[in-house]
Scaffold this active site. Structure first.
Site, PDB file in Angstrom:
ATOM      1  N   ALA A  24      -1.734  -6.432  -1.220  1.00 36.30           N
ATOM      2  CA  ALA A  24      -0.530  -5.620  -1.031  1.00 36.30           C
ATOM      3  C   ALA A  24      -0.765  -4.129  -1.283  1.00 36.30           C
ATOM      4  CB  ALA A  24       0.578  -6.124  -1.945  1.00 36.30           C
ATOM      5  N   THR A  28       1.181  -0.900   0.412  1.00 34.62           N
ATOM      6  CA  THR A  28       2.210  -0.104  -0.277  1.00 34.62           C
ATOM      7  C   THR A  28       1.989   1.377   0.029  1.00 34.62           C
ATOM      8  OG1 THR A  28       0.883  -0.102  -2.298  1.00 34.62           O
ATOM      9  CG2 THR A  28       2.657  -1.705  -2.186  1.00 34.62           C
ATOM     10  N   HIS A 121      -2.707 -15.439   4.668  1.00 27.96           N
ATOM     11  CA  HIS A 121      -1.289 -15.778   4.470  1.00 27.96           C
ATOM     12  C   HIS A 121      -0.482 -15.607   5.758  1.00 27.96           C
ATOM     13  CE1 HIS A 121      -1.982 -14.871  -0.102  1.00 27.96           C
ATOM     14  NE2 HIS A 121      -2.465 -16.040   0.263  1.00 27.96           N
ATOM     15  N   SER A 195      -5.756  -5.611  -4.319  1.00 29.73           N
ATOM     16  CA  SER A 195      -5.317  -6.968  -4.660  1.00 29.73           C
ATOM     17  C   SER A 195      -5.388  -7.134  -6.163  1.00 29.73           C
ATOM     18  CB  SER A 195      -6.194  -8.019  -3.990  1.00 29.73           C
ATOM     19  OG  SER A 195      -5.831  -9.312  -4.463  1.00 29.73           O
ATOM     20  N   SER A 196      -4.348  -7.731  -6.735  1.00 29.01           N
ATOM     21  CA  SER A 196      -4.359  -7.968  -8.177  1.00 29.01           C
ATOM     22  C   SER A 196      -5.197  -9.202  -8.523  1.00 29.01           C
ATOM     23  CB  SER A 196      -2.932  -8.132  -8.692  1.00 29.01           C
ATOM     24  OG  SER A 196      -2.254  -9.065  -7.887  1.00 29.01           O
ATOM     25  N   ASN A 220      -8.348  -0.893  -7.172  1.00 27.15           N
ATOM     26  CA  ASN A 220      -6.971  -1.335  -7.373  1.00 27.15           C
ATOM     27  C   ASN A 220      -6.348  -0.422  -8.424  1.00 27.15           C
ATOM     28  OD1 ASN A 220      -4.945  -3.374  -6.690  1.00 27.15           O
ATOM     29  ND2 ASN A 220      -5.095  -3.992  -8.830  1.00 27.15           N
TER      30      ASN A 220
END
Ligand SMILES: [Zn+2]
Length: 252
Positions: A24, A28, A121, A195-196, A220
């Site tokens: 994400a 963002t 996804h 990505s976390s 990140n």
């Protein structure tokens, strides 16, 4: 910062075959909210599970209402400098694949050939029939939904249509998982962007790369549980950092 960029450029330059893995955080920077983040949509409104979608016409209507409420955003966002730097790594032959957890199509929009993007996804920019697998475009579905208020049906088999995303409770796409695994096994540098690294099985790929002897680089904004395994970790904004490094790569 410039020291970070220099270190990143050095790692990228040494690599023969990079796999880029995005979450994400890269999108963002284009203005797409991170649904999973604190304050994100999923902390206010529970996501609709796949089983509920299939079982209930009301849930299908709610899913389509939510999707079309976001259409203006999805239809107008554009790739940012980070997406474009990734596309440069691919077009220059440095990166073989982009594995993404994102559903926004921005890697393809930035010029990465669709066959080099692996969507773990799925993709929210079109729909798919759950029965026959046929692809359906969103604009006619939106018009039908606004007119009738009913969830859409497949024009070929009258099956259920759903955005081509992988929902909670839905199994991972086998072909994409297999492609991601073979790309990961073949790379010598695995580059995580935004990505976390907490959502499995996707978050297993960096560890697989590392186990196979690849260099692991993570960019990140926040710490991730895999920082301790990485060869280079930059807690930085993706766009300017990666752009700066890609611009320093030697000609090959
Ligand atoms: Zn169908």
């Amino acid at each position: 910062m410039s020291e970070d960029i220099a270190q990143l450029a050095e790692r990228l330059d040494e690599a023969q075959r990079i796999v880029v893995f995005t979450g994400a955080g890269i999108s963002t920077e284009s203005g797409i909210p991170d649904f999973r983040s604190p304050g994100g949509i999923w902390t206010k409104m529970a996501p609709i599970e796949f089983g509920d979608f299939v079982a209930s016409a009301e849930m299908r209507k709610e899913a389509w209402r939510r999707r079309f409420a976001m259409e203006e955003m999805f239809a107008t966002v554009t790739p940012n400098v980070g997406h474009k730097a990734v596309a440069d790594l691919v077009s220059r032959g440095r990166a073989s694949h982009v594995i993404t957890q994102n559903i926004d199509n921005l890697h393809q929009d930035s010029g990465v050939p669709a066959e080099q993007v692996i969507e773990l996804h799925g993709n929210t920019r079109y729909a798919k029939c759950l029965d026959c697998g046929a692809r359906a475009e969103l604009e006619p579905i939106r018009k039908h939904f606004e007119k009738t208020g009913e969830p859409p049906e497949c024009q070929f088999c009258a099956g259920m249509l759903k955005t081509a995303t992988i929902s909670f409770g839905q199994s991972m796409p086998e072909l994409e998982m297999a492609r991601a695994e073979s790309a990961t096994r073949a790379c010598d540098l695995f580059l995580v962007l935004g990505s976390s690294l907490v959502v499995y099985p996707a978050a297993g790929f960096p560890l697989l790369a590392k186990r196979r002897g690849a260099t692991l680089v993570i960019i990140n904004r926040e710490e991730t549980p895999q920082d301790e395994f990485a060869d280079l970790v930059l807690h930085a904004q993706i766009g300017p950092t990666l752009r700066g490094a890609v611009d320093r790569l030697s000609a090959r």
